[in-house]
Design a protein around this motif. Structure first.
Motif, mmCIF file in Angstrom:
data_model
loop_
_atom_site.group_PDB
_atom_site.id
_atom_site.type_symbol
_atom_site.label_atom_id
_atom_site.label_comp_id
_atom_site.label_asym_id
_atom_site.label_seq_id
_atom_site.Cartn_x
_atom_site.Cartn_y
_atom_site.Cartn_z
ATOM 1 N N ARG A 102 0.826 -1.215 0.000
ATOM 2 C CA ARG A 102 0.000 0.000 0.000
ATOM 3 C C ARG A 102 0.854 1.255 0.000
ATOM 4 O O ARG A 102 0.610 2.209 -0.750
ATOM 5 C CB ARG A 102 -0.904 -0.017 1.236
ATOM 6 N N ALA A 141 -1.864 -4.516 -3.002
ATOM 7 C CA ALA A 141 -2.033 -4.677 -1.563
ATOM 8 C C ALA A 141 -3.213 -5.585 -1.240
ATOM 9 O O ALA A 141 -3.188 -6.322 -0.244
ATOM 10 C CB ALA A 141 -2.218 -3.316 -0.902
ATOM 11 N N ALA A 183 -7.875 -0.925 -0.355
ATOM 12 C CA ALA A 183 -6.977 -1.248 -1.458
ATOM 13 C C ALA A 183 -7.609 -1.090 -2.843
ATOM 14 O O ALA A 183 -6.963 -0.553 -3.754
ATOM 15 C CB ALA A 183 -6.417 -2.658 -1.271
#
Length: 296
Positions: free
Chosen positions: A188, A199, A228
């Motif tokens: 991330r 991620a 995400a």
């Protein structure tokens, strides 16, 4: 004392640090008072080992309640107790908690400095894996892509090899699920500086691997998994996932969860659809009950 600490540790992992913090801190204060009165040589190692466990927990629940300076005091005492108990790896584990807080508060350089001091003292496979994984996390926060991949890769190998026999309870929480969580937040952070990673794949892995009883970190994974898709240009998928994540987050008394929710809000901010608007409204309502400026 070991049984009391074990109970509070399980309660913290399940419900968050706010519920039992006062009781944990009071227990530690009483233990510290008795230590000042003197500890028989025959009991020294056991008493100080148990004290290190309690101090590490007191620091963690204080961190989870947003009492960051207080947490550092307790962790420093825990490192002292671990040293008196002849457990250098215990002290190393506590340092990783301190480094985690430094990342959380936006000071990854300080986090890296702590880990550099602690790493040479790690001898157990589990603490070596923990240090490697945390180093990868820190380097990702610093934007050091190559170093992050190197350390995370080293941790991959150590985790795959297993923790060995007789893993101490104080580091048994660090497993493949926890390492997958480090992979996820590293991906991330690297995505956030223009080095795209998936991620969501790592958050999915972490959730699949989590053991029962770790409700707080499961919720953090769930919120991370909802955030995400927004950074991966899949806002509708993120909006659907966010509602489940926010449902679960409402039941955990944790600044750490609230901070992860802020990360979700930040990820959703560029999108202006009705579905995303509902997510922002729900997240803002939860934020009013548990406000924090940190996004993590």
């Amino acid at each position: 004392m070991e049984e009391v600490t074990a109970f509070f540790t399980k309660a913290d992992a399940s419900k968050g640090g706010g519920l039992y913090r006062s009781a944990i801190v009071a227990q530690l204060a009483e233990v510290a008072r008795r230590i000042q009165d003197g500890v028989p040589a025959s009991l020294k190692a056991r008493v100080f080992a148990a004290t290190a466990d309690l101090a590490a927990l007191a620091g963690w629940v204080s961190h989870d309640c947003g009492r960051y300076v207080t947490a550092q005091w307790y962790w420093a005492y825990g490192i002292y107790a671990a040293s008196e108990a002849g457990q250098p790896d215990r002290g190393v584990e506590i340092v990783t908690r301190m480094s985690h807080q430094m990342i959380y508060l936006g000071h990854p350089e300080d986090a890296l400095g702590l880990l550099e001091v602690a790493a040479p003292k790690a001898t157990l496979p589990a603490t070596r894996a923990l240090i490697a994984s945390q180093n990868g996390r820190v380097h990702a926060a610093l934007g050091n892509e190559r170093d992050a991949e190197q350390h995370l890769g080293a941790a991959d190998e150590l985790v795959a090899d297993g923790p060995g026999n007789d893993v101490p309870e104080w580091v048994a929480y660090f497993d493949a699920a926890e390492h997958a969580g480090d992979h996820a937040v590293s991906a991330r952070d690297l995505t956030g500086i223009g080095r795209p990673r998936r991620a969501s794949d790592h958050f999915t892995d972490a959730l699949a691997l989590r053991r029962p009883g770790f409700d707080r970190v499961k919720v953090m994974d769930r919120v991370g998994l909802a955030a995400a898709p927004f950074t991966e240009n899949e806002p509708e998928q993120g909006a659907v996932a966010a509602h489940q994540a926010l449902d679960e987050a409402a039941h955990i008394d944790s600044t750490l969860v609230a901070s992860r929710r802020n990360t979700l809000l930040n990820a959703a901010r560029p999108y202006r659809t009705a579905a995303v608007g509902e997510v922002r409204t729900r997240a803002a309502d939860l934020a009013a009950a548990r406000p924090t400026t940190v996004a993590a």
